[in-house]
Design a protein around this motif. Structure first.
Motif, PDB file in Angstrom:
ATOM      1  N   LEU A 177      -5.677 -64.516  68.497  1.00  0.00           N
ATOM      2  CA  LEU A 177      -6.109 -65.440  69.376  1.00  0.00           C
ATOM      3  C   LEU A 177      -6.880 -66.447  68.584  1.00  0.00           C
ATOM      4  CD1 LEU A 177      -7.919 -63.667  72.396  1.00  0.00           C
ATOM      5  CD2 LEU A 177      -5.553 -64.890  72.240  1.00  0.00           C
ATOM      6  N   VAL A 178      -7.195 -66.384  67.409  1.00  0.00           N
ATOM      7  CA  VAL A 178      -7.884 -67.224  66.503  1.00  0.00           C
ATOM      8  C   VAL A 178      -6.964 -68.528  66.408  1.00  0.00           C
ATOM      9  CG1 VAL A 178      -8.623 -67.910  64.117  1.00  0.00           C
ATOM     10  CG2 VAL A 178      -9.254 -65.614  65.302  1.00  0.00           C
ATOM     11  N   GLY A 179      -7.480 -69.649  66.561  1.00  0.00           N
ATOM     12  CA  GLY A 179      -6.571 -71.019  66.637  1.00  0.00           C
ATOM     13  C   GLY A 179      -5.768 -71.193  67.744  1.00  0.00           C
ATOM     14  N   ALA A 180      -5.822 -70.353  68.873  1.00  0.00           N
ATOM     15  CA  ALA A 180      -4.941 -70.372  70.108  1.00  0.00           C
ATOM     16  C   ALA A 180      -5.611 -71.921  70.588  1.00  0.00           C
ATOM     17  CB  ALA A 180      -5.436 -69.402  71.155  1.00  0.00           C
ATOM     18  N   CYS A 181      -4.536 -72.299  71.310  1.00  0.00           N
ATOM     19  CA  CYS A 181      -4.882 -74.051  71.792  1.00  0.00           C
ATOM     20  C   CYS A 181      -4.650 -74.213  73.268  1.00  0.00           C
ATOM     21  CB  CYS A 181      -4.418 -75.086  70.822  1.00  0.00           C
ATOM     22  SG  CYS A 181      -4.543 -76.612  71.345  1.00  0.00           S
ATOM     23  N   ILE A 206     -15.962 -68.068  75.391  1.00  0.00           N
ATOM     24  CA  ILE A 206     -14.785 -68.077  74.653  1.00  0.00           C
ATOM     25  C   ILE A 206     -13.745 -67.660  75.338  1.00  0.00           C
ATOM     26  CG2 ILE A 206     -14.057 -67.411  72.302  1.00  0.00           C
ATOM     27  CD1 ILE A 206     -17.063 -66.618  71.826  1.00  0.00           C
ATOM     28  N   SER A 207     -13.794 -66.780  76.171  1.00  0.00           N
ATOM     29  CA  SER A 207     -12.492 -65.989  76.833  1.00  0.00           C
ATOM     30  C   SER A 207     -12.161 -66.923  77.741  1.00  0.00           C
ATOM     31  CB  SER A 207     -13.138 -64.957  77.506  1.00  0.00           C
ATOM     32  OG  SER A 207     -14.243 -64.946  78.631  1.00  0.00           O
ATOM     33  N   ALA A 208     -12.434 -68.088  77.966  1.00  0.00           N
ATOM     34  CA  ALA A 208     -12.047 -69.049  79.020  1.00  0.00           C
ATOM     35  C   ALA A 208     -10.878 -69.904  78.331  1.00  0.00           C
ATOM     36  CB  ALA A 208     -13.077 -70.402  79.425  1.00  0.00           C
ATOM     37  N   VAL A 209     -10.741 -69.688  77.112  1.00  0.00           N
ATOM     38  CA  VAL A 209      -9.457 -70.515  76.501  1.00  0.00           C
ATOM     39  C   VAL A 209      -8.608 -69.244  75.989  1.00  0.00           C
ATOM     40  CG1 VAL A 209      -8.692 -71.920  74.720  1.00  0.00           C
ATOM     41  CG2 VAL A 209     -10.815 -72.374  75.841  1.00  0.00           C
ATOM     42  N   ARG A 210      -7.307 -69.439  76.521  1.00  0.00           N
ATOM     43  CA  ARG A 210      -6.314 -68.748  75.924  1.00  0.00           C
ATOM     44  C   ARG A 210      -5.188 -69.487  75.777  1.00  0.00           C
ATOM     45  NH1 ARG A 210      -9.475 -65.604  75.101  1.00  0.00           N
ATOM     46  NH2 ARG A 210      -9.922 -63.595  75.807  1.00  0.00           N
ATOM     47  N   LEU A 221      -2.582 -72.222  75.775  1.00  0.00           N
ATOM     48  CA  LEU A 221      -2.117 -72.998  76.886  1.00  0.00           C
ATOM     49  C   LEU A 221      -2.736 -73.164  78.215  1.00  0.00           C
ATOM     50  CD1 LEU A 221       1.797 -73.151  76.168  1.00  0.00           C
ATOM     51  CD2 LEU A 221       0.305 -74.607  75.363  1.00  0.00           C
ATOM     52  N   SER A 222      -4.003 -72.495  78.334  1.00  0.00           N
ATOM     53  CA  SER A 222      -4.732 -72.121  79.446  1.00  0.00           C
ATOM     54  C   SER A 222      -6.105 -72.352  79.251  1.00  0.00           C
ATOM     55  CB  SER A 222      -4.383 -71.163  80.189  1.00  0.00           C
ATOM     56  OG  SER A 222      -4.760 -69.837  79.425  1.00  0.00           O
ATOM     57  N   VAL A 223      -6.939 -73.041  80.311  1.00  0.00           N
ATOM     58  CA  VAL A 223      -8.207 -73.029  80.454  1.00  0.00           C
ATOM     59  C   VAL A 223      -8.916 -72.406  81.852  1.00  0.00           C
ATOM     60  CG1 VAL A 223     -10.426 -74.319  80.084  1.00  0.00           C
ATOM     61  CG2 VAL A 223      -8.502 -74.938  78.634  1.00  0.00           C
ATOM     62  N   ASP A 224      -9.678 -71.519  81.577  1.00  0.00           N
ATOM     63  CA  ASP A 224     -10.204 -70.930  83.023  1.00  0.00           C
ATOM     64  C   ASP A 224     -11.630 -71.706  83.072  1.00  0.00           C
ATOM     65  OD1 ASP A 224     -11.157 -69.798  85.086  1.00  0.00           O
ATOM     66  OD2 ASP A 224     -10.978 -67.537  84.582  1.00  0.00           O
ATOM     67  N   LEU A 225     -11.560 -72.818  83.928  1.00  0.00           N
ATOM     68  CA  LEU A 225     -12.876 -73.346  84.306  1.00  0.00           C
ATOM     69  C   LEU A 225     -13.843 -72.535  85.002  1.00  0.00           C
ATOM     70  CD1 LEU A 225     -11.165 -76.767  85.212  1.00  0.00           C
ATOM     71  CD2 LEU A 225     -12.184 -76.163  83.051  1.00  0.00           C
ATOM     72  N   ASN A 226     -13.617 -71.470  85.478  1.00  0.00           N
ATOM     73  CA  ASN A 226     -14.562 -70.721  86.212  1.00  0.00           C
ATOM     74  C   ASN A 226     -15.242 -69.733  85.397  1.00  0.00           C
ATOM     75  OD1 ASN A 226     -13.765 -71.658  88.932  1.00  0.00           O
ATOM     76  ND2 ASN A 226     -11.960 -70.530  88.840  1.00  0.00           N
ATOM     77  N   ASP A 227     -14.541 -69.661  84.143  1.00  0.00           N
ATOM     78  CA  ASP A 227     -15.128 -68.516  83.077  1.00  0.00           C
ATOM     79  C   ASP A 227     -16.504 -69.250  82.289  1.00  0.00           C
ATOM     80  OD1 ASP A 227     -15.631 -66.370  81.530  1.00  0.00           O
ATOM     81  OD2 ASP A 227     -13.873 -66.377  80.572  1.00  0.00           O
ATOM     82  N   VAL A 228     -17.475 -69.369  82.688  1.00  0.00           N
ATOM     83  CA  VAL A 228     -18.452 -70.012  82.397  1.00  0.00           C
ATOM     84  C   VAL A 228     -20.062 -69.540  82.432  1.00  0.00           C
ATOM     85  CG1 VAL A 228     -17.512 -72.411  82.978  1.00  0.00           C
ATOM     86  CG2 VAL A 228     -19.114 -71.221  84.517  1.00  0.00           C
ATOM     87  N   ARG A 229     -20.622 -69.780  81.448  1.00  0.00           N
ATOM     88  CA  ARG A 229     -22.242 -69.505  81.494  1.00  0.00           C
ATOM     89  C   ARG A 229     -22.914 -70.673  81.657  1.00  0.00           C
ATOM     90  NH1 ARG A 229     -22.513 -64.892  76.591  1.00  0.00           N
ATOM     91  NH2 ARG A 229     -21.520 -63.084  77.722  1.00  0.00           N
ATOM     92  N   PHE A 230     -24.369 -70.688  81.672  1.00  0.00           N
ATOM     93  CA  PHE A 230     -25.087 -71.829  81.945  1.00  0.00           C
ATOM     94  C   PHE A 230     -26.176 -72.110  81.152  1.00  0.00           C
ATOM     95  CE2 PHE A 230     -23.145 -70.237  85.887  1.00  0.00           C
ATOM     96  CZ  PHE A 230     -22.567 -71.498  86.435  1.00  0.00           C
TER      97      PHE A 230
END
Length: 213
Positions: free
Chosen positions: A80-84, A36-40, A42-51
């Motif tokens: 942060l709710v609804g942040a896109c 969830i923390s990967a999305v803020r 206007l930004s997506v952190d593609l390294n913030d993942v689980r498997f």
């Protein structure tokens, strides 16, 4: 609205809106799923993942592709709710969890995903999301129904592109300003602490016991 703009609802711009995969990914390797923390905004952190160790047969429907919109459905931070944000083109596809909602733009030739992300994060669109957010046990969330009804101001596609270009230019400046403000606050706290230490040494009775900056 300015001339040639029109109000529409988010649902009328989308061909699909879907929650993510509901089971918690807990493996050290395997199929990546965004946290969830990967999305803020206007930004997506593609390294913030689980498997996921084992990929389900129906996992294709839980993949986010470049150009898809990702919305935060549920979070402890109401702001942060609804942040896109828009999935970047640097990855082919990646899984998304249940607390993120994935949307696909129906006509990307007429409505730019990057523009919709900008619109959702501000103005009347953001006010709508704030009004519709609900709290449960200290966490906040928004339903797909309420998200679909978000009002979006839509200009001609050429103007959408210009707006996105301006935002892309300004965001790094905002990041630099935030960093400067943080460093200034931190330096100010250090100066205040040093001043209090000096006072306590020179005049032990001038600073109350237990006083902090």
């Amino acid at each position: 609205l300015p001339r040639n703009w029109q109000w529409t609802k988010l649902k009328d711009l989308l061909s699909n809106l879907r929650n993510g995969y509901s089971k918690a990914p807990r493996a050290d390797s395997g199929t990546p799923v965004l946290r969830i923390s990967a999305v803020r905004p206007l930004s997506v952190d593609l390294n913030d993942v689980r498997f996921l160790q084992t990929r389900p047969d129906d996992f294709e429907k839980y993949l986010a592709h470049p150009g898809d919109l990702l919305f935060i459905r549920y979070n402890g931070n109401e702001g942060l709710v609804g942040a896109c944000a828009v999935m970047p083109s640097s990855v082919e596809a990646i899984g998304h969890p249940d607390k993120l909602i994935r949307g696909e733009i129906q006509r990307p030739d007429l409505t730019l995903p990057s523009y919709v992300a900008v619109a959702v994060n501000c103005g009347k669109s953001r006010h709508h999301i704030d009004d519709k957010s609900k709290t449960t046990a200290g966490n906040y969330g928004i339903s797909q129904t309420d998200l679909r009804s978000t009002p979006i101001p839509v200009p001609p596609v050429e103007e959408q592109a210009r707006i996105v270009d301006v935002v892309d230019q300004l965001l790094p400046l905002c990041d630099n300003l935030n960093m400067l403000l943080f460093e200034t606050d931190e330096h100010g706290e250090q100066l205040l602490e040093a001043a209090l230490r000096d006072i306590s040494v020179d005049r032990p009775d001038a600073v109350p016991a237990g006083a902090t900056a």
